[in-house]
Design an enzyme around this catalytic site. Structure first.
Site, PDB file in Angstrom:
ATOM      1  N   LYS A  23      13.640  54.372 184.480  1.00  0.00           N
ATOM      2  CA  LYS A  23      14.075  53.007 184.114  1.00  0.00           C
ATOM      3  C   LYS A  23      13.402  51.950 184.985  1.00  0.00           C
ATOM      4  CE  LYS A  23      18.072  51.451 185.887  1.00  0.00           C
ATOM      5  NZ  LYS A  23      18.045  50.179 186.639  1.00  0.00           N
ATOM      6  N   ASN A  24      13.411  52.169 186.307  1.00  0.00           N
ATOM      7  CA  ASN A  24      12.915  51.121 187.207  1.00  0.00           C
ATOM      8  C   ASN A  24      11.388  51.032 187.242  1.00  0.00           C
ATOM      9  OD1 ASN A  24      15.501  50.364 187.702  1.00  0.00           O
ATOM     10  ND2 ASN A  24      15.658  51.346 189.708  1.00  0.00           N
ATOM     11  N   ARG A  94      18.908  42.714 186.290  1.00  0.00           N
ATOM     12  CA  ARG A  94      18.194  42.248 187.468  1.00  0.00           C
ATOM     13  C   ARG A  94      16.716  42.021 187.179  1.00  0.00           C
ATOM     14  NH1 ARG A  94      19.815  39.525 191.446  1.00  0.00           N
ATOM     15  NH2 ARG A  94      18.326  39.555 193.138  1.00  0.00           N
ATOM     16  N   CYS A 118      23.588  45.242 189.029  1.00  0.00           N
ATOM     17  CA  CYS A 118      24.730  45.749 189.798  1.00  0.00           C
ATOM     18  C   CYS A 118      25.095  44.781 190.913  1.00  0.00           C
ATOM     19  CB  CYS A 118      24.387  47.112 190.399  1.00  0.00           C
ATOM     20  SG  CYS A 118      24.134  48.382 189.158  1.00  0.00           S
ATOM     21  N   ARG A 123      22.282  39.213 196.502  1.00  0.00           N
ATOM     22  CA  ARG A 123      20.989  39.748 196.060  1.00  0.00           C
ATOM     23  C   ARG A 123      20.001  38.579 196.001  1.00  0.00           C
ATOM     24  NH1 ARG A 123      21.425  44.531 191.576  1.00  0.00           N
ATOM     25  NH2 ARG A 123      19.279  44.813 192.257  1.00  0.00           N
ATOM     26  N   PRO A 124      19.544  38.125 197.176  1.00  0.00           N
ATOM     27  CA  PRO A 124      18.693  36.933 197.211  1.00  0.00           C
ATOM     28  C   PRO A 124      17.328  37.181 196.577  1.00  0.00           C
ATOM     29  CG  PRO A 124      18.842  37.936 199.392  1.00  0.00           C
ATOM     30  CD  PRO A 124      19.752  38.717 198.499  1.00  0.00           C
ATOM     31  N   ASP A 126      14.646  35.173 197.791  1.00  0.00           N
ATOM     32  CA  ASP A 126      13.749  34.382 198.647  1.00  0.00           C
ATOM     33  C   ASP A 126      12.360  35.003 198.791  1.00  0.00           C
ATOM     34  OD1 ASP A 126      15.491  36.274 200.122  1.00  0.00           O
ATOM     35  OD2 ASP A 126      14.169  35.767 201.784  1.00  0.00           O
ATOM     36  N   GLN A 127      12.278  36.342 198.848  1.00  0.00           N
ATOM     37  CA  GLN A 127      10.956  36.981 199.011  1.00  0.00           C
ATOM     38  C   GLN A 127      10.123  36.832 197.729  1.00  0.00           C
ATOM     39  OE1 GLN A 127      10.022  38.373 202.116  1.00  0.00           O
ATOM     40  NE2 GLN A 127      11.923  37.318 202.589  1.00  0.00           N
ATOM     41  N   ASP A 307      19.471  54.388 195.796  1.00  0.00           N
ATOM     42  CA  ASP A 307      19.985  54.669 194.448  1.00  0.00           C
ATOM     43  C   ASP A 307      20.495  56.101 194.305  1.00  0.00           C
ATOM     44  OD1 ASP A 307      19.399  52.096 193.787  1.00  0.00           O
ATOM     45  OD2 ASP A 307      17.600  52.548 192.627  1.00  0.00           O
ATOM     46  N   ARG A 399      23.495  51.925 181.293  1.00  0.00           N
ATOM     47  CA  ARG A 399      22.303  51.118 181.603  1.00  0.00           C
ATOM     48  C   ARG A 399      21.163  51.989 182.120  1.00  0.00           C
ATOM     49  NH1 ARG A 399      23.725  47.207 185.876  1.00  0.00           N
ATOM     50  NH2 ARG A 399      21.474  47.089 185.810  1.00  0.00           N
TER      51      ARG A 399
HETATM   52  N1  EPU Z   1      16.017  41.174 199.380  1.00  0.00           N
HETATM   53  C1  EPU Z   1      15.965  39.953 199.995  1.00  0.00           C
HETATM   54  N2  EPU Z   1      15.242  38.950 199.396  1.00  0.00           N
HETATM   55  C2  EPU Z   1      14.587  39.129 198.230  1.00  0.00           C
HETATM   56  C3  EPU Z   1      14.649  40.390 197.592  1.00  0.00           C
HETATM   57  C4  EPU Z   1      15.376  41.397 198.194  1.00  0.00           C
HETATM   58  O1  EPU Z   1      16.553  39.756 201.054  1.00  0.00           O
HETATM   59  O2  EPU Z   1      13.949  38.189 197.748  1.00  0.00           O
HETATM   60  C5  EPU Z   1      16.788  42.265 200.003  1.00  0.00           C
HETATM   61  C6  EPU Z   1      17.989  42.666 199.130  1.00  0.00           C
HETATM   62  O3  EPU Z   1      19.106  41.827 199.365  1.00  0.00           O
HETATM   63  C7  EPU Z   1      18.211  44.100 199.565  1.00  0.00           C
HETATM   64  C8  EPU Z   1      16.799  44.597 199.826  1.00  0.00           C
HETATM   65  O4  EPU Z   1      16.001  43.425 200.041  1.00  0.00           O
HETATM   66  O5  EPU Z   1      18.947  44.113 200.741  1.00  0.00           O
HETATM   67  C9  EPU Z   1      16.187  45.445 198.714  1.00  0.00           C
HETATM   68  O6  EPU Z   1      16.058  44.700 197.544  1.00  0.00           O
HETATM   69  P1  EPU Z   1      14.904  44.982 196.470  1.00  0.00           P
HETATM   70  O7  EPU Z   1      14.290  43.669 196.140  1.00  0.00           O
HETATM   71  O8  EPU Z   1      14.024  46.083 196.958  1.00  0.00           O
HETATM   72  O9  EPU Z   1      15.744  45.497 195.251  1.00  0.00           O
HETATM   73  P2  EPU Z   1      15.622  45.089 193.718  1.00  0.00           P
HETATM   74  O10 EPU Z   1      14.186  44.947 193.353  1.00  0.00           O
HETATM   75  O11 EPU Z   1      16.549  43.992 193.392  1.00  0.00           O
HETATM   76  C10 EPU Z   1      15.371  47.554 192.897  1.00  0.00           C
HETATM   77  C11 EPU Z   1      16.069  48.452 191.924  1.00  0.00           C
HETATM   78  C12 EPU Z   1      17.430  48.853 192.472  1.00  0.00           C
HETATM   79  C13 EPU Z   1      17.251  49.512 193.836  1.00  0.00           C
HETATM   80  C14 EPU Z   1      16.434  48.618 194.776  1.00  0.00           C
HETATM   81  C15 EPU Z   1      16.100  49.285 196.096  1.00  0.00           C
HETATM   82  C16 EPU Z   1      15.215  47.722 189.800  1.00  0.00           C
HETATM   83  C17 EPU Z   1      15.456  47.024 188.516  1.00  0.00           C
HETATM   84  N3  EPU Z   1      16.223  47.749 190.661  1.00  0.00           N
HETATM   85  O12 EPU Z   1      16.191  46.402 193.033  1.00  0.00           O
HETATM   86  O13 EPU Z   1      17.933  49.817 191.556  1.00  0.00           O
HETATM   87  O14 EPU Z   1      18.509  49.768 194.425  1.00  0.00           O
HETATM   88  O15 EPU Z   1      15.198  48.242 194.136  1.00  0.00           O
HETATM   89  O16 EPU Z   1      15.379  50.455 195.888  1.00  0.00           O
HETATM   90  O17 EPU Z   1      14.141  48.266 190.029  1.00  0.00           O
HETATM   91  C18 EPU Z   1      19.536  51.005 190.313  1.00  0.00           C
HETATM   92  O18 EPU Z   1      18.650  51.421 189.559  1.00  0.00           O
HETATM   93  O19 EPU Z   1      20.692  51.499 190.340  1.00  0.00           O
HETATM   94  C19 EPU Z   1      19.253  49.900 191.231  1.00  0.00           C
HETATM   95  C20 EPU Z   1      20.183  49.116 191.713  1.00  0.00           C
END
Ligand code: EPU
Length: 420
Positions: A23-24, A94, A118, A123-124, A126-127, A307, A399
Site C-alpha cells: 500500500k505505502n 495521509r 491514522c 502529524r506535522p 513542516d519537512q 508499522d 484501508r
Molecule cells: N514528521 C515531522 N514533520 C514532517 C513529516 C514527518 O515532524 O513534515 C515526523 C512525524 O511526526 C513522525 C515522523 O516524522 O514523528 C515520521 O513521519 P513520516 O513522514 O515518515 O510518516 P508518513 O510519511 O506520514 C508513512 C506511512 C506510515 C508510517 C510512516 C513511518 C504512508 C502513507 N504512511 O507516514 O504508515 O507509519 O511513514 O514509517 O506511507 C501505516 O501504513 O499504517 C502507516 C501509518
C-alpha cells in the site's frame, strides 16, 4: 448496524498466504502518475480502500482508468485538471499530501484538503514544506486547505531533512522529477517504498539516483513517458501474517515476498521462538515451542518498523517473560493497548514505551480498531484468544489489508464479517 469481524480464537494457523502489493509504495506511485501524461499499466496494486480512494481522486481530476483485473490498472492522466481535486476525498488519507509535490511538478500549483490517515497525535508537514519551498514553491495553508504554487517554476535545490520522513522524501522526489536542474535530498528516508517510487519514475524516464540511501539525487527531466510497472510486495502485510502464526502456533508459507525487506521483522520473531526458513521469493515460518518475550524499538528503515509494533503487542502479552516496545517514530501510537487490555492483556504505559509483563491469558471481548495497524493487532489477539472477539471499526483495517477474512480463513482461522 456496524460492520465488524467475529473471530473465534484458539485455532493454529497452517497453509499458504500470497502477499499483496505494498500500500505505502502504491500510494506515492499513484500520485506520481500525475507527472506522466501518458498511459501507464500498474500491476500488483493491493485492493484496499486507501488505493480505491486515491483512484477516485485521480478519476475525478480527469484520469482515464481501465481496470484490467482486481490488482491491475491501465491509467492515463493526460487530461487531469488541477482545479478538479475532490477535497472531501483528500481528507480521508495521509497520502493525499503527495498531491502537493505531484501537482507542483505537473501544473506548477496544487490544492488539497488537510491530509487525514491514522491518528498518532501530531502529524506535522513542516519537512514537506521545507523541501517544496527550497525548490521554489510557496505554500499557503488556509483553513482546512493546503495551497501551493511555484510562481517562478521549480528549480533544483539541496536540502537536509531533520528527520528521515517518508512523506517529505516522497514529496521532494515528486516535485523535483520534472524541475529544472539537480536536487539533492540528504537525511532522506530509506524505506523500500522510496526505492519503488524512484524505480517507477526512472522506468518513465526520470533521473533519480541513491534511493534506498540517505542521499538522493534527482536530475530534473523535461518529460516522462508511460510504462508498465509492478508494485513491490507489502512487507507489513507479510509481517502481520508472521505475527499471527507466531501467536497461534502452527506453520505458514508466505508467497510473493521480498525477503530482504523483512529482515528487521524476522530478527525479533526468531528471538521469540519462530523458526523461519527464507528462500528467494517465499518463506516458511512455524512456532511449535514456547513463545518468548523481547524488547523492540521502532526506527526508520532499516530499523524495526513502527508499522509492525502493534502486531507484536499481543505476542508480548502471551509470551514467557514479557518485554517492552519503545516507539521512536510517532509520539502517540499506543491507543490500541486500551483495547488489548479489554482482552486480558496487561500493558504498563511509559513515556515513549509500553511494558508487557507477559504470561497473560487473552480472552475474547468486544473491542474496536483504533487505527490500521492497531486493528491488525486486535485481529491477531482475537486469533490467539479463548472465545469470541467482536472487532468493530474495521474500516481502519480495510484501508490496508486486502482480503483479510478470505486469506485468514484459507489458513484455518475462524473469522467472519458481521453486519448487525
Ligand atoms: N514528521 C515531522 N514533520 C514532517 C513529516 C514527518 O515532524 O513534515 C515526523 C512525524 O511526526 C513522525 C515522523 O516524522 O514523528 C515520521 O513521519 P513520516 O513522514 O515518515 O510518516 P508518513 O510519511 O506520514 C508513512 C506511512 C506510515 C508510517 C510512516 C513511518 C504512508 C502513507 N504512511 O507516514 O504508515 O507509519 O511513514 O514509517 O506511507 C501505516 O501504513 O499504517 C502507516 C501509518
Amino acid at each position: 448496524m456496524a460492520p465488524h469481524f467475529l473471530i473465534r480464537g484458539g485455532r493454529q494457523l497452517s497453509g499458504a498466504v500470497r502477499v499483496g502489493g505494498m500500500k505505502n509504495a502504491a500510494l506515492p506511485i499513484l500520485f506520481a502518475l500525475l507527472l506522466v501524461r501518458d498511459e501507464v499499466v500498474l500491476e500488483n496494486l493491493p485492493p484496499v480502500t486507501d488505493i480505491e480512494t486515491t483512484l477516485q481522486i485521480l478519476c475525478q481530476m480527469g484520469a482515464e482508468l481501465t481496470r484490467i483485473s482486481p490488482t491491475a490498472i491501465r491509467i492515463n492522466t493526460k487530461n487531469a485538471d488541477p482545479d478538479a481535486v475532490p477535497l472531501n476525498l483528500t481528507t480521508e488519507l495521509r497520502a493525499s499530501a503527495y498531491l502537493l509535490g505531484a501537482g507542483l511538478g505537473r501544473f506548477g500549483r496544487a490544492t488539497t484538503g488537510l491530509p487525514g490517515g491514522c491518528d498518532f497525535g501530531a502529524r506535522p508537514l513542516d519537512q514537506h514544506f521545507r523541501l517544496l519551498e527550497a525548490l521554489g514553491a510557496v505554500i499557503a495553508p488556509e483553513e482546512n486547505l493546503l495551497c501551493a504554487s511555484a510562481p517562478g517554476g521549480l528549480r533544483g535545490a539541496k536540502l537536509r531533512l531533520d528527520f528521515p520522513s517518508v512523506g517529505a522524501t516522497v514529496n521532494g522526489i515528486l516535485a523535483a522529477a520534472l524541475a529544472e536542474g539537480t536536487t539533492i535530498i540528504s537525511g532522506a528516508a530509506r524505506e523500500p517504498h522510496i526505492v519503488d517510487l524512484a524505480n517507477f519514475l526512472n522506468a518513465c524516464g526520470a533521473q533519480i539516483a541513491g534511493a534506498g540511501t540517505s542521499t538522493i539525487r534527482i536530475d530534473g527531466v523535461s518529460r516522462l513517458h508511460g510504462t508498465r510497472y509492478r508494485i513491490i510486495p507489502d512487507m507489513i502485510e507479510a509481517g502481520t501474517y508472521l505475527c499471527a502464526v507466531c501467536g497461534t502456533g502452527g506453520g505458514l508459507r508466505l508467497d510473493d515476498i521480498c525477503p530482504a525487506h523483512l529482515d528487521p521483522v524476522l530478527l525479533p520473531l526468531r528471538k521469540m521462538g519462530a523458526e523461519i526458513a527464507v528462500s528467494e521469493s517465499h518463506l516458511t515460518a512455524k512456532r511449535t515451542g514456547a513463545l518468548y518475550g523481547t524488547v523492540l524499538e521502532t526506527a526508520p528503515y532499516p530499523g524495526f518498523p513502527t508499522d509492525m509494533q502493534p502486531q507484536f503487542a499481543p505476542l508480548l502479552c502471551l509470551s514467557r517473560g514479557g518485554g517492552r516496545i519503545y516507539e521512536r517514530v510517532w509520539n502517540s501510537r499506543f491507543q490500541y493497548t486500551a483495547e488489548l487490555e479489554r482482552m486480558g492483556g496487561r500493558i504498563l504505559p511509559g513515556k515513549d514505551f509500553a511494558d508487557f509483563p507477559g504470561g497473560d491469558r487473552l480472552t475474547g471481548a468486544r473491542v474496536r480498531a483504533t487505527d490500521l495497524r492497531g486493528g491488525a493487532a486486535l485481529v491477531i489477539a482475537g486469533l490467539c484468544a479463548e472465545g469470541m472477539t467482536e472487532l468493530y471499526d474495521i474500516r481502519h483495517i480495510e484501508r490496508g489489508y486486502p482480503q483479510l477474512v478470505e486469506k485468514l480463513t484459507a489458513i484455518g482461522a475462524e473469522i467472519a464479517c458481521g453486519n448487525d
